[in-house]
Design an enzyme around this catalytic site. Structure first.
Site, short mmCIF file in Angstrom:
data_model
loop_
_atom_site.label_atom_id
_atom_site.label_comp_id
_atom_site.label_asym_id
_atom_site.label_seq_id
_atom_site.Cartn_x
_atom_site.Cartn_y
_atom_site.Cartn_z
CE LYS A 202 -3.78 2.22 2.41
NZ LYS A 202 -4.76 2.14 3.51
NE ARG A 212 -6.02 9.46 2.90
CZ ARG A 212 -4.74 9.71 2.72
NH1 ARG A 212 -4.30 10.95 2.64
NH2 ARG A 212 -3.87 8.71 2.64
CE LYS A 225 -4.07 8.02 6.35
NZ LYS A 225 -5.19 7.08 6.20
CD GLU A 241 5.78 -3.84 3.78
OE1 GLU A 241 5.17 -4.74 4.39
OE2 GLU A 241 6.11 -2.77 4.33
CE LYS A 256 -6.00 1.70 -0.71
NZ LYS A 256 -6.46 1.69 0.64
CB SER A 282 -11.26 7.13 -4.19
OG SER A 282 -10.08 7.57 -3.55
C1 PBG Z 1 -7.89 3.16 5.11
C2 PBG Z 1 -8.07 3.04 3.65
C3 PBG Z 1 -7.80 4.00 2.65
C4 PBG Z 1 -8.26 3.43 1.45
C5 PBG Z 1 -8.75 2.16 1.74
N1 PBG Z 1 -8.61 1.92 3.10
C6 PBG Z 1 -7.28 5.37 2.72
C7 PBG Z 1 -5.99 5.68 3.32
O1 PBG Z 1 -5.17 4.79 3.61
O2 PBG Z 1 -5.78 6.86 3.56
C8 PBG Z 1 -8.23 4.12 0.11
C9 PBG Z 1 -9.19 3.61 -0.89
C10 PBG Z 1 -9.44 4.51 -2.03
O3 PBG Z 1 -8.81 5.56 -2.21
O4 PBG Z 1 -10.33 4.14 -2.83
N2 PBG Z 1 -6.70 2.79 5.65
#
Ligand code: PBG
Length: 330
Positions: A202, A212, A225, A241, A256, A282
């Protein structure tokens, strides 16, 4: 590489000439079974609220949720993923709402399992960001996101989700060592058949912005983050990982975001032979959707993007389009 024959005897266009022939030699196909549908939850009754940052995506109250699940089922989508939009009043520094047995996710799991039994799988994120006032995925102390202390909460969150009836526990928090600890906790409590899908790779990405907004963690997020999500300049680190999470007992891994990271998907597939899920996040969704809506590119481009995930080696694609596949897959 084996090259057999050459021009003019060899003509690659020969097999592309007719539709039947193109279908005959096609290497990859797409069906509803290749998708996972994310669903945003909101409290209240009879709610279907549009999300500003994500045209065509809504938050549903639990009593309304079958509207969208039925659409996924019609296309044989095997699994949904639940994400709560938590009322700000319920957020605090420790994200304690994550462990409330009556929180939105818990109630939704129970309601969905009650109605749909095992006709569709349920996956739940494990992380604290929908519940913390600072928007981070873990506990925070003097600006540091605490690893081991956070895991202690994540294992409780996982166990609770399993007890409610969740099928696939999906840690998205990126704390070190959490997969093994979650596996232990589940096994200790008789949930050895509950699967883990780790967000193994991720990246700390700008493409999460619209999400968000959808779960309401953007306005509160302090800083970024980068101390726990990965640096997108790195390839080898992604492989490490995955290796760690496989060792700790994950059943599947996630990459992701999706489309900018097809190289990672392909390499994991070749190195680990483990199910890989790609998350079309997203920002990717909104970019594509807006361009199609404005007719800058046509509708087929959505299919083309999905096929790129399959070709790279993804077993499934998590996509906000998964409730509208009849229009895309045709
Ligand atoms: C939470 C999470 C996130 C997403 C999925 N689970 C956001 C983040 O880590 O800030 C993002 C999914 C998306 O953008 O469609 N940890």
């Amino acid at each position: 590489m084996i090259i057999i024959g050459k021009y003019p005897k060899l003509r690659m266009r020969r097999s592309r000439k007719e539709d039947w022939s193109r279908r005959l030699i096609r290497e990859n196909t797409l069906s509803g079974s290749d998708f996972v549908l994310p669903i945003f939850l909101t409290d209240g009754k009879n709610k279907k609220i549009g999300i500003k940052s994500m045209n065509g995506v809504y938050r549903y109250s639990i009593d309304n949720i079958s509207k969208i699940i039925d659409k996924a089922l019609k296309n044989k989508v095997p699994m949904i993923a639940l994400f709560p939009h938590t009322n700000t009043k319920l957020k605090n520094v420790n994200g304690s709402e994550a462990l409330n047995e009556n929180n939105l996710v818990s109630k939704a799991i129970v309601a969905i399992k009650n109605k749909y039994k095992n006709n569709i799988g349920i996956m739940c994120d494990v992380a604290l960001d929908p519940y913390t006032s600072h928007g981070h995925d873990g506990l925070i102390k003097k600006k540091e996101i605490l690893n081991d202390e956070t895991i202690k909460i994540l294992i409780k969150q996982s166990l609770m989700q399993a007890q409610m009836g969740c099928d696939v526990i999906a840690p998205s928090d990126m704390m070190d060592g959490r997969v093994g600890e979650i596996r232990n906790e589940l096994d200790k409590n008789g949930f050895e058949k509950i699967q883990i899908l780790s967000y193994a790779v991720k990246y700390s990405s700008s493409f999460y912005g619209p999400f968000r907004n959808a779960v309401g963690s953007n306005s509160s997020l302090k800083g970024d983050k980068k101390t726990y999500q990965m640096d997108y300049s790195n390839f080898d680190e992604a492989i490490r990982e995955v290796a760690l999470d496989v060792k700790e007992g994950t059943d599947m891994v996630m990459v992701k975001p999706g489309m900018p990271y097809l190289d990672i998907i392909r390499s994991i597939k070749e190195n680990f032979k483990i199910p890989v899920l790609a998350y079309q996040v997203s920002g990717e969704y909104s970019m594509l959707h807006n361009a199609v809506n404005k007719k800058i590119i046509n509708n087929d481009s959505i299919y083309e993007v999905f096929m790129s995930f399959k070709r790279a080696g993804a077993n499934a694609i998590i996509s906000y389009y998964a409730d509208r596949l009849d229009k895309i897959l045709k």
